[in-house]
Scaffold this motif. Structure first.
Motif, short mmCIF file in Angstrom:
data_model
loop_
_atom_site.label_atom_id
_atom_site.label_comp_id
_atom_site.label_asym_id
_atom_site.label_seq_id
_atom_site.Cartn_x
_atom_site.Cartn_y
_atom_site.Cartn_z
N VAL A 117 20.57 3.37 2.73
CA VAL A 117 19.52 3.29 3.74
C VAL A 117 19.52 1.92 4.41
CG1 VAL A 117 17.69 2.52 2.16
CG2 VAL A 117 17.10 3.84 4.19
N ASN A 118 19.90 0.87 3.68
CA ASN A 118 19.98 -0.45 4.30
C ASN A 118 21.02 -0.46 5.41
OD1 ASN A 118 19.55 -1.42 1.01
ND2 ASN A 118 18.07 -2.02 2.54
N TYR A 119 22.18 0.13 5.15
CA TYR A 119 23.23 0.19 6.17
C TYR A 119 22.83 1.08 7.34
CZ TYR A 119 26.83 -2.32 3.54
OH TYR A 119 27.55 -3.29 2.89
N GLY A 132 18.40 7.67 -0.15
CA GLY A 132 18.80 6.45 0.55
C GLY A 132 19.02 5.29 -0.38
N MET A 133 18.59 5.40 -1.66
CA MET A 133 18.71 4.30 -2.61
C MET A 133 19.80 4.54 -3.64
SD MET A 133 14.71 3.27 -3.21
CE MET A 133 15.12 1.74 -4.02
N ASP A 177 6.03 4.97 -4.86
CA ASP A 177 7.46 5.08 -5.12
C ASP A 177 8.24 5.18 -3.82
OD1 ASP A 177 7.19 5.00 -7.85
OD2 ASP A 177 7.01 7.17 -8.05
N ALA A 178 9.34 4.43 -3.75
CA ALA A 178 10.26 4.58 -2.63
C ALA A 178 11.26 5.68 -2.95
CB ALA A 178 10.98 3.27 -2.35
N ASP A 179 11.73 6.38 -1.95
CA ASP A 179 12.84 7.32 -2.04
C ASP A 179 12.43 8.71 -2.56
OD1 ASP A 179 15.57 7.62 -1.46
OD2 ASP A 179 16.13 7.46 -3.55
N PHE A 230 0.80 -1.22 0.00
CA PHE A 230 0.00 0.00 0.00
C PHE A 230 0.84 1.28 0.00
CE2 PHE A 230 -3.25 -2.91 1.82
CZ PHE A 230 -4.24 -2.70 0.87
N PHE A 231 1.94 1.30 0.77
CA PHE A 231 2.68 2.55 1.00
C PHE A 231 4.18 2.26 0.91
CE2 PHE A 231 2.76 6.44 4.12
CZ PHE A 231 3.35 7.21 3.13
N GLN A 232 4.64 2.00 -0.31
CA GLN A 232 6.02 1.53 -0.49
C GLN A 232 7.06 2.60 -0.19
OE1 GLN A 232 6.57 -0.70 -4.16
NE2 GLN A 232 4.48 -1.48 -4.07
N THR A 233 6.62 3.85 -0.09
CA THR A 233 7.54 4.92 0.30
C THR A 233 8.15 4.66 1.67
OG1 THR A 233 6.41 6.58 -1.04
CG2 THR A 233 7.65 7.40 0.83
N LEU A 234 7.43 3.93 2.53
CA LEU A 234 7.94 3.66 3.88
C LEU A 234 9.21 2.81 3.86
CD1 LEU A 234 4.64 2.92 5.86
CD2 LEU A 234 5.97 5.04 5.79
N SER A 235 9.49 2.14 2.74
CA SER A 235 10.70 1.33 2.67
C SER A 235 11.95 2.20 2.52
CB SER A 235 10.63 0.33 1.52
OG SER A 235 10.56 1.01 0.27
N THR A 236 11.80 3.44 2.07
CA THR A 236 12.90 4.41 2.03
C THR A 236 12.31 5.81 2.03
OG1 THR A 236 14.23 2.90 0.67
CG2 THR A 236 15.01 5.15 0.87
#
Length: 658
Positions: A567-569, A170-171, A631-633, A144-150
């Motif tokens: 962002v993963n690190y 972050g990506m 969209d993420a990021d 639903f809200f993939q922006t939360l991943s980055t």
């Protein structure tokens, strides 16, 4: 089944054999064996990368039997090295394999009878509470809200600045001001930080900070290696104009190797500055691992070797080793040797047969396995003591790239046989150590690992073949629909590595014939860097923190970028420091009781929801609602070059200086 099936014994006619349909109570040891069975294939099949780049990137064909033999043999060869080194990496009390503690804790939570504390919960109840919460929540960042991943705040403020988005993304950038509210971002590329010792987290973050916030900005904004012509972080290859490198211009379509006249008339190969220095870090990590293990663990390894040879190795064993040797028959050496010989033969058939589609000659197969056997022990020591490890993918690419240049599939096949057979060996040894802790018969562990690997390799291969032949434009991000998960970031790195090391070759990349000869200094740096740490630890033996400085982990700190992102690190480090320093010191009893269970429950919740999202939605082409949060990021300009006159699609054109 134990509660419902009849317990009556059934006699097999004309024999003394009998059996019961009832399996009896589900025991802890059965649970461990099932877990080892499943984990034998849980990390994927590395050779699938070769099949993917052949079909999805190079758009060529490969015989399915050759592809299957490649997948199976690469996964199974590690049994040979596991048999050779199990005395040192399993029986030794110094090799404790910290990742296993997560599973040990979880098994105990499932099987030990525990009284629920007043106002609290049992560990099993805690696991299910976290699992349900993780499962339910992941549909938000996963669909639903993939922006939360980055979430990159800098990009939301400066929407038209390339430099600001390079700093904030972050990506595709440095990730300053970037964070995530998604466990998959925390653990997706780097694994759960809750299972990593605190000192290893600090070493890894030190390497990440030095690399991403010191080396890369200085190199990029001083335009080292024409860095501004290309994105700040990218796994792609480029030509001298800043365009994506058109490998078809230098490949002979019939022989599928480099056409030198076409290459000389086109361009040398260029990399983003992060990708280039990532290879330098890989060089340093390789030599630093050898140097670190020799200095800090060499004496112990030598003593174990002598004691093993003199048949008094039991003196080095702990209580687990003594119990195992007393109560269980060990796996005969010839079991491992037989599988090793069979898999070597299978590898030779895969590479030399079927019209030599994989391009790798017989001597290349044998040389790759020799490299794997040499490095399994030192890298195994690092992994068994720190939960961090480095691979052989770069050194194998380097060796075959010099010896057999211009052959992309020979390069990746050599890399896969050399690198993954060692990785598989260490995975098998880690499982053996888990069985060691849980007092499982070694022969039972061997059987479930063997069967699990064969089944997993077959299923992985069949699934990959199905996806590659059924999903339109798979791995082509430019042609895939918005929100599609089939972008293949890891395969993209693998493909570009096949161009760098296979088609063009290290001689035309890392010598005076190429752009990046300076990267070779990292070999010397890695070899010498552990020496001052070792000398300081000898000079100040009471300062225990000095011994916790681990140069191989520092140099490998950011080597996963790309395909991992900053962002993963950042999130991995924040979560790891919070739990393994703050919570560990302030709430030690809670940490000891719940941390590893928390890690397992979060992973399981995300994994189960990910499966449901795929089968229910993504497999039908439904990737999320069309809105801003898909969209993420939100940093589209972070991938843009900043050199004047270089144009990339979707990026503003920068004028040449007057």
């Amino acid at each position: 089944m134990a509660a419902t099936l009849p317990t009556r014994s059934i006699q097999v006619p004309f024999t003394t054999w009998s059996f019961s349909l009832n399996p009896g109570p589900f025991s802890l040891k059965e649970h461990v064996l099932i877990t080892i069975f499943a984990s034998s294939g849980s990390s994927g099949v590395y050779a699938i990368n070769i099949i993917t780049i052949v079909k999805a990137f190079y758009h060529r064909s490969i015989h399915p039997v050759a592809a299957y033999l490649l997948a199976l043999s690469t996964q199974m060869l590690g049994y040979g090295w596991a048999g050779i080194f199990r005395k040192f990496l399993v029986d030794s009390p110094y090799m404790w394999w910290p990742e296993n503690l997560v599973q040990v804790s979880l098994f105990r939570a499932f099987h030990e009878k525990e009284k629920r504390p007043k106002g609290g919960s049992t560990r099993l109840q805690y696991f299910f509470l976290v699992f349900v919460a993780s499962f339910a929540y992941y549909i938000v960042p996963g669909y639903f809200f993939q922006t939360l991943s980055t979430i990159s705040f800098v990009c939301l403020i400066w929407k038209d600045s390339i430099t600001a988005q390079q700093i904030g993304s972050g990506m595709k950038g440095l990730g300053i001001g970037s964070f995530a509210l998604d466990w998959n971002t925390v653990a997706g590329f780097l694994g759960s930080p809750l299972a990593v010792p605190g000192f290893a987290i600090m070493n890894s973050l030190a390497g990440f900070v030095l690399f991403i916030y010191v080396v890369i900005p200085l190199s990029y904004w001083t335009n080292l290696y024409d860095a501004k012509k290309f994105p700040l972080i990218s796994s792609h290859t480029f030509d001298s104009t800043g365009e994506t490198y058109n490998v078809t211009r230098i490949l002979n379509p019939k022989s599928f190797d480099i056409d030198m006249d076409s290459y000389n008339n086109y361009s040398k190969i260029y990399l983003s500055i992060t990708f280039a220095f990532g290879y330098g870090l890989s060089f340093a990590t390789l030599t630093a691992t050898i140097s670190h293990v020799a200095l800090f663990h060499g004496k112990m390894i030598f003593q174990m070797w002598k004691k093993t040879a003199s048949a008094v190795k039991a003196q080095l064993g702990d209580v687990h080793t003594r119990i195992m040797k007393k109560n269980y028959e060990q796996v005969p050496e010839w079991w491992f040797v037989s599988i090793l010989i069979l898999m070597v033969m299978m590898a030779l058939v895969a590479c030399e047969g079927f019209g030599k589609q994989l391009q790798l000659p017989w001597w290349g197969v044998l040389l790759s396995l020799a490299i794997a056997s040499v490095f399994t022990l030192p890298i195994g020591v690092i992994q068994a003591t720190t939960n961090m490890s480095s691979g052989l993918n770069v050194i194998t690419e380097l060796v075959i790239g010099y010896m057999y240049p211009g052959k992309p599939l020979a390069n990746v096949a050599f890399k896969t046989y050399g690198h993954i057979s060692m990785v598989q060996a260490l995975a098998f040894l880690g499982d053996f150590k888990l069985g060691h802790y849980m007092k499982i018969a070694p022969k039972s562990m061997f059987v479930v690992q063997l069967v699990g690997t064969v089944i997993a390799s077959s299923v992985h291969f069949a699934t990959a073949w199905w996806l590659l032949t059924s999903i339109e434009n798979i791995c082509d991000e430019a042609l895939l629909p918005k929100g599609s998960p089939w972008t293949c970031p890891g395969d993209d790195v693998f493909y570009n590595a096949s161009i760098i090391w296979g088609v063009v070759g290290p001689k035309r990349m890392f010598t005076k014939d190429g752009i990046y000869p300076g990267m070779n200094w990292f070999f010397l740096f890695g070899l010498l860097a552990p020496v001052p740490v070792w000398l300081l630890s000898r000079r100040f033996p009471n300062q225990k923190w000095i011994k916790l400085i681990n140069i191989p982990i520092i140099t490998a700190g950011a080597s996963s970028i790309p395909p991992a992102r900053s962002v993963n690190y950042i999130m991995w480090g924040i979560v790891g420091i919070f739990f393994n320093f703050y919570v560990y010191r302030k709430f030690k009893a809670w940490w000891a009781r719940h941390t590893y269970i928390l890690s397992a429950a979060l992973d399981a919740g995300v994994a189960f929801m990910g499966l449901i999202l795929y089968f229910a939605l993504q497999s039908n082409g439904i990737f999320g609602p069309e809105w801003w949060g898909l969209d993420a990021d939100h940093c589209p300009l972070a991938r843009c070059p900043t050199d004047s006159g270089v144009y990339a699609q979707g990026c503003p054109a920068l004028e040449l200086p007057s």
